[in-house]
Structures are given as C-alpha cells and as structure tokens.
Motif scaffolding. Structure first.
Motif, PDB file in Angstrom:
ATOM      1  N   ASN A  63       0.821  -1.204   0.000  1.00 58.58           N
ATOM      2  CA  ASN A  63       0.000   0.000   0.000  1.00 58.58           C
ATOM      3  C   ASN A  63       0.864   1.267   0.000  1.00 58.58           C
ATOM      4  OD1 ASN A  63      -2.646   0.555  -0.226  1.00 58.58           O
ATOM      5  ND2 ASN A  63      -3.081   0.616   1.969  1.00 58.58           N
ATOM      6  N   LEU A  64       1.864   1.257   0.872  1.00 61.75           N
ATOM      7  CA  LEU A  64       2.825   2.360   0.978  1.00 61.75           C
ATOM      8  C   LEU A  64       3.481   2.611  -0.382  1.00 61.75           C
ATOM      9  CD1 LEU A  64       4.507   3.918   3.384  1.00 61.75           C
ATOM     10  CD2 LEU A  64       6.245   2.207   2.879  1.00 61.75           C
ATOM     11  N   ILE A  65       3.855   1.549  -1.061  1.00 62.90           N
ATOM     12  CA  ILE A  65       4.500   1.679  -2.378  1.00 62.90           C
ATOM     13  C   ILE A  65       3.517   2.264  -3.396  1.00 62.90           C
ATOM     14  CG2 ILE A  65       5.513   0.383  -4.303  1.00 62.90           C
ATOM     15  CD1 ILE A  65       6.647  -1.594  -2.191  1.00 62.90           C
ATOM     16  N   HIS A  66       2.313   1.648  -3.488  1.00 62.23           N
ATOM     17  CA  HIS A  66       1.310   2.120  -4.459  1.00 62.23           C
ATOM     18  C   HIS A  66       0.961   3.589  -4.266  1.00 62.23           C
ATOM     19  CE1 HIS A  66      -0.223  -2.230  -5.028  1.00 62.23           C
ATOM     20  NE2 HIS A  66       0.606  -1.899  -5.985  1.00 62.23           N
TER      21      HIS A  66
ATOM     22  N   VAL B 113      11.957   8.047  12.420  1.00 62.69           N
ATOM     23  CA  VAL B 113      12.419   8.676  13.655  1.00 62.69           C
ATOM     24  C   VAL B 113      11.636   8.019  14.796  1.00 62.69           C
ATOM     25  CG1 VAL B 113      12.578  10.825  14.977  1.00 62.69           C
ATOM     26  CG2 VAL B 113      12.923  10.854  12.487  1.00 62.69           C
ATOM     27  N   ASP B 114      12.359   7.393  15.679  1.00 67.72           N
ATOM     28  CA  ASP B 114      11.730   6.610  16.759  1.00 67.72           C
ATOM     29  C   ASP B 114      10.813   5.538  16.142  1.00 67.72           C
ATOM     30  OD1 ASP B 114      13.146   8.045  18.583  1.00 67.72           O
ATOM     31  OD2 ASP B 114      11.557   9.512  18.930  1.00 67.72           O
ATOM     32  N   ASN B 115       9.497   5.680  16.317  1.00 69.52           N
ATOM     33  CA  ASN B 115       8.629   4.662  15.696  1.00 69.52           C
ATOM     34  C   ASN B 115       7.718   5.276  14.617  1.00 69.52           C
ATOM     35  OD1 ASN B 115       7.016   6.078  17.371  1.00 69.52           O
ATOM     36  ND2 ASN B 115       5.884   4.306  18.175  1.00 69.52           N
TER      37      ASN B 115
ATOM     38  N   LEU C  91       3.338   6.303   8.863  1.00 67.75           N
ATOM     39  CA  LEU C  91       2.893   5.108   9.580  1.00 67.75           C
ATOM     40  C   LEU C  91       3.521   5.091  10.968  1.00 67.75           C
ATOM     41  CD1 LEU C  91       3.667   2.146   7.145  1.00 67.75           C
ATOM     42  CD2 LEU C  91       1.403   3.083   7.676  1.00 67.75           C
ATOM     43  N   THR C  92       2.831   4.465  11.902  1.00 63.17           N
ATOM     44  CA  THR C  92       3.454   4.266  13.212  1.00 63.17           C
ATOM     45  C   THR C  92       3.892   2.806  13.326  1.00 63.17           C
ATOM     46  OG1 THR C  92       1.894   5.882  14.056  1.00 63.17           O
ATOM     47  CG2 THR C  92       3.127   4.616  15.690  1.00 63.17           C
TER      48      THR C  92
ATOM     49  N   ASP D  79      -7.908   7.954   6.364  1.00 66.98           N
ATOM     50  CA  ASP D  79      -6.485   7.695   6.623  1.00 66.98           C
ATOM     51  C   ASP D  79      -5.730   9.019   6.732  1.00 66.98           C
ATOM     52  OD1 ASP D  79      -3.844   6.972   6.689  1.00 66.98           O
ATOM     53  OD2 ASP D  79      -3.855   5.873   4.786  1.00 66.98           O
ATOM     54  N   ASP D  80      -5.527   9.437   7.982  1.00 71.29           N
ATOM     55  CA  ASP D  80      -4.905  10.735   8.215  1.00 71.29           C
ATOM     56  C   ASP D  80      -3.421  10.732   7.860  1.00 71.29           C
ATOM     57  OD1 ASP D  80      -5.801  13.266   9.042  1.00 71.29           O
ATOM     58  OD2 ASP D  80      -4.467  13.113  10.790  1.00 71.29           O
ATOM     59  N   GLY D  81      -2.837   9.540   7.716  1.00 70.52           N
ATOM     60  CA  GLY D  81      -1.400   9.441   7.444  1.00 70.52           C
ATOM     61  C   GLY D  81      -1.035   9.660   5.991  1.00 70.52           C
TER      62      GLY D  81
END
Lengths: 373, 373
Positions: free
Chosen positions: A140-143, A166-168, A185-186, A360-362
């Motif tokens: 999904n991240l890639i698309h 950075v961190d998580n 993403l977290t 999806d707020d991210g």
C-alpha cells in the motif's frame, strides 16, 4: 552439483530471481543465475548491480540432493527451459567442469556454464533488529507514493522515494517537484537508529512485483549504501541513492480556506472523462470551478472540442474557487486512495491542492496547480 | 441528427467500427466515423481505404430517434468518450452545422465535426447469391492458413490468401514460398461463377477479430476488386490484391515414402522445447531423426548448449530419415490443427514435409526442409 527437483518448485523460485536480470545488461555474467546447492537446500541468486535477488528452496522441498556444489548459468535459458518442461521431476547435473545437463523423461538439455569465481560477491548481511512491516501495508505504501517520483535522470535524488524513520514514526515521500505523495505510519517498535534514505523507485517497483498480497511479515534491513527486504524465501537487495532528500515538510500547509468533500469514484470518473480533451503538450490541464456545492470540471482542445462535468460536493467552507491542474497527476494521486470519500483542501488558485483520504490521516497527496486564470 | 441511445449498445457497435480506423492514417477524414441516422436505425461506418466496416443498430435498440441526419466525427475521440461514460442513456445531437453534443446526466461533451460530403463514398453492394459459411468454419479456415502468408511487401501477391471456388469446392491457400497451408471445404451449393481472388492477410486478421465464435452464418459477396463479409449487424469490406496467384497444386505430392503418426501435443511440446536452442539467424533450424518408432529432435547454439528430445511415434512405413526444418514454421503449422493425432508425410531430406490432421483430410500444411545433412 547434482539434484532432482519437481519442475513446479524450481519454476516458482526461478520466477523470483529472473526479475533480477535485466535484458540489456552488457556484462555477460550478470545475465546468469547462480545455483548453490548445500545439504540444507538450494540457493538461487541474480543481480544486475542495481538490485540483487536471492531465494532459497529448503531441502525438504527437493526430491534428492545427490552432490552439493555451485554453478552459474544463463538466466534466460534455464528459465525458459524449466518453464517449458512438463511438471515432473527433473534432474540437474554438472557433467563437465563447464556444462550442466537438465533432463526429464524425454528431454535432455546441455548448457554451457560460466565460471563460478567470476560471479560477483553479494553481501546479504542482516541487522540484529530489522524493521518489521506487514506485506499489505508495505504494498500500500508503495502504491500510494512511488508514482509521484521523477523519471528524469537530471535530478537523480527525485527518482527515488525517501524513507525516514524517527523513533517509531515512518514517513515515506516521493516528489517530482510538481506533485508530492507522503505516507506516515506508526511502527510497533522504536528503531535503534533513525533512518533517512533514498531508494530508487524502479527498484521499489521490482520489489512490489515480488510481494504477494498476503498477511505476511517483511523484514527491512537498512545499511549505509543498501536496503535488504526479507520475506517468504526471498531476499531482495537494492542500492540506495546518495545525497540529501529535499525537506518537504514545509510544503504542506496546516490550514485551508476551502474544504470540499466528494465521493472518490465519482470524482475520479469525472476527471478521467475530462482528461480525454487534454493533451500532454498542455500538461493535461483541466479546470475546476466551484459554485457552492456544485463543482464543474472542464477542459478543451480547440481543434477537437470541449467537455464539462458536473458533480455535487459538500463544500464545507462555503467559499468558491477556480483552479487548474494536471488531470494525469490528479488521476494518479486518486488511484490508490482506497476509500469512499475524499477531501480536497485548497487555499487559492496558485496554492498547492491537497487530497486526503478521510479515513487515513497518514496519507497526503499534493499537486501544484497550473496558472490559467 | 438527434438521438438517445444506451451507452452499452452504442459502445458495442463503436467497438466494431473502430477497427476500421488505422492509427497512422494521414488523411484526417479517414480517422473519422460516419453516423447515419434514419428512421430504421443508426448506421456507423469507418474506412481506411484498405478495409471498410459498417454496422447497424436497428431502431428497436435505440431509445429515441428525434431527428434523422448524418455526421462525421473523430473516431478515436467519440470512441473514448462513449467508453468512459456510465452505462446510462446518452444524448447525441448536432447543435451547429459543425458541432455535436454528447451528453449524459453529468457529462457534456462537444466535438467538432467534419464535412459529411468529404467522407468517401463506400459502395457496399451485394450479390444476389452470396456464398454462405458458418462463422466457426470461417474462423478455422483463417487460423489454419493465414499465418503462412508472407509479410514481405516485395512479393505483394504472397501477402494475401488465395480463395478459389470451383463449383462447390472452396480452396484457401497461403504461402510465403518456404511453407504453404491449404484448406479445402465443400460448400452446400455450387457457386454461380467460379472464384479466384487474393485477399490481403492483414485484412483477414482484422475480420477475424470481429467474427465471434458462434454458430452463425457469414455471407461472402465477391466482386472484381473487393470482397464483402456480412454477419450479425456487420458489413466488412476488404480490397483484393491484383495479380495471379502461383499454381501450388503441383507442390503437394500424392505418394510418400515415409509416414509417421504422432500425438499432436507431445510433438508440439518437443519442438517447442527444442526451439529454445535455435535462433532466427539460423532460421530456427532443428533436426529430426527417426530410428524406427523412436524420433529424436535436436538443436544447438554452439556458444549456449544443445538439446535432444525423444518421442515414440508410429513409423507406419518402417523407413528411416533425417531431416532439418524451421521450428518456428513447424510450431505455426501445428498450432491450429485441432486434433489428437497427426501424420508427418516425408519423401526424403530435401523434399517437402507434409503435416496432416488425421481427422481432416481437407487440411494440408507443407514446410520446405533446410539442408543441413
């Protein structure tokens, strides 16, 4: 080396490594696949200096391991031969120093091998604490981002995606300087060391072909000059792009004068139709105009004709706007939003257009407008 | 003109006529589709001077015929517009002399039209007694012959298929002078006048795309300089190639020294695998050798490797032979034989190879051998 293996099992793994061989490679050894047979199983490796792919067939999936050993053989030929053999047990055997035999009941192939010592040494080291991502999340991240990266080699940094952790908090960005995609993403766990790398987009697209849409884990092992993805029986390595990715955080405003809520499919179809009367030379420009809750999308090619599309939206802020943008960029931004309703956030006709998935707020898609008004 | 019509119905028929528009036509009017709306229904026509396609949507399939008339509009644009409209009723209307509007509930397109009088006059006359063929029979005839015709414009006559009808015997031949395909059919009725024409193979391939695999009738109307195929609501016209087709009847021997019977799939797969170690520069040459009922097929590329395939055959005549031929030509000859078992008929290493479907005496595939022994 000598082994017996079912055609279907070998084929499945050749299908993985063949993607690491580019058809136009001028260095002959890089057109080859390396076979390494150990008592634990068979490793297959391919590389084109840009990506390397390694896959493993464990001993229990092999009919018979007769004699361990290595060989390096033309990837295209062994792939086509195994593909056209019937699904029965095939025998692969080194018969002289530089020849292997591939045989099934009626077929007997002999292929010249390359020198094993000439094959590049590929260091597929691992981190102790890899980053873990679900396969679906990674796909999904890639698309949702990779399409926005540049294809122009004049600014090599923009031909990759920027991965920052950075961190998580994982942040993935792609931009060609006319549009931008960003996904945040977290992660479950904090990383040992912060990450800020650029992965070539064409390599990410190759990785994507190997990622099956399963609820599986992918391990990310990140180094100075390379990233390794481990999943199923596959290890995928990509080189990184050197350099500093531009800071894009200030490009995305926090406040907007205008908020339009609209059904994704309806909006996509209207843009798609309007794009029929645009052309590349004019950057596929279309116009969007609001009149309270009514949006008109229009475009024209003078010698051909024009089009007007109307849609109902929820104009939350009751302010009106007219703005022009590339229909091609808008369609690509909308394609993987994967939701029912989207938000268009606007600040004026020369300010960036922000497209958000309401669920999806991210995820943020940004497109720069084109001045036509 | 003005009408209302369901998107899906118009789309179905645009799908037919779009095939008559070639993308690289330099004469703008030939990139257009002609609409003719009468009280009986809507005719759509396309032509590229090589083929013409006309289709008819009868009045009962049209929602509303408001005003009869003609228009000529860019084929590619109207096709893409209708394709992307939702499946609802769309309105098509001439709004000025040279503009049409295409609209559905939310979309409104305007396209510039061309002058109707500039559109070429296409004479789709008919014969009183057309030749009747079943769609499946015609599709089969095309598949089994057309591939053998030449693609080299240096001998234009060989770039077509030869259709000969004497009384009720139809004979279709294609050859590029290295191989030949011939299919003979018996028609129900005798023809009024014997036929001997050459139809361009690329046009036959376009026709084939329009022929749906149904148990339907196709009418063939043959004239001096054109052939017309009528089926369903479609009229397909192709120009003919001028000239005299070579007499191929003496090429096919009646007696053979050697008859091999072999399973089609098994033989096809063996040739297909052996073809992996051939290359175009060497005419994809493979060797076939018999040893009574055992056939060995082999090939090699010295720098890559070699292959040997073994198959059991029924060597009816008990004579042995070794012969070489193009694997590409053999695979194409076998592809549409559509049977379980085939016969290979041979007379010696420099004599033509004949391939026959045991169940279909009307079909002959001929391949000239390549001298390697």
């Amino acid at each position: 080396m000598k082994l017996e293996i079912k055609q279907a099992i070998l084929m499945e793994h050749l299908n993985y490594v063949i993607k690491g061989i580019s058809s136009k490679n001028l260095i002959p050894i890089l057109n080859c696949i390396k076979f390494e047979l150990t008592n634990n199983g068979l490793f297959l490796t391919s590389t084109n200096n840009d990506i390397s792919i390694k896959t493993f067939i464990k001993e229990s999936k092999i009919e018979k391991i007769v004699k361990c050993g290595d060989m390096v053989v033309s990837g295209r030929y062994i792939y086509d031969i195994v593909r056209k053999l019937p699904n029965e047990i095939i025998l692969i055997e080194e018969i002289f120093d530089s020849t292997i035999a591939i045989s099934s009941s009626n077929s007997s192939f002999k292929l010249n091998c390359n020198n094993v010592s000439e094959y590049p040494n590929i260091d597929l080291e691992e981190n102790k604490n890899p980053i873990l991502l679900n396969t679906k999340v990674l796909k999904n991240l890639i698309h949702q981002t990779v399409f926005a990266s540049s294809t122009q080699e004049s600014r090599p940094i923009l031909t990759g995606i920027n991965l920052k952790i950075v961190d998580n908090l994982l942040e993935c960005t792609a931009t060609d300087s006319y549009r931008l995609s960003k996904k945040v993403l977290t992660l479950k766990d904090k990383v040992d060391e912060n990450v800020n790398i650029i992965i070539p987009s064409k390599n990410i697209n190759e990785l994507n072909k190997l990622l099956v849409d399963e609820n599986n884990q992918v391990e990310l092992h990140i180094f100075n000059n390379k990233i390794i993805f481990k999943f199923n029986d596959i290890i995928f390595m990509s080189r990184l792009i050197n350099g500093t990715y531009p800071d894009t955080s200030k490009l995305i405003p926090n406040d907007f004068k205008i908020t339009l809520k609209v059904g994704l499919n309806e909006f996509y179809d209207a843009i798609d139709r309007a794009s029929l009367l645009t052309n590349e030379a004019d950057k596929n420009t279309i116009k969007l105009e609001t009149n309270q809750n009514l949006v008109t999308i229009s475009s024209n090619i003078p010698e051909i004709g024009n089009v007007e599309e109307k849609i109902e939206v929820n104009n939350v802020t009751k302010e009106d706007i007219h703005i022009s943008f590339s229909s091609k960029y808008m369609l690509e931004a909308l394609r993987y939003l994967d939701c029912e309703e989207i938000e268009l956030l606007l600040n004026g006709e020369v300010k960036p257009i922000i497209i958000k998935n309401i669920e999806d707020d991210g995820l943020i898609q940004l497109i720069l407008p084109i001045r036509t008004y």
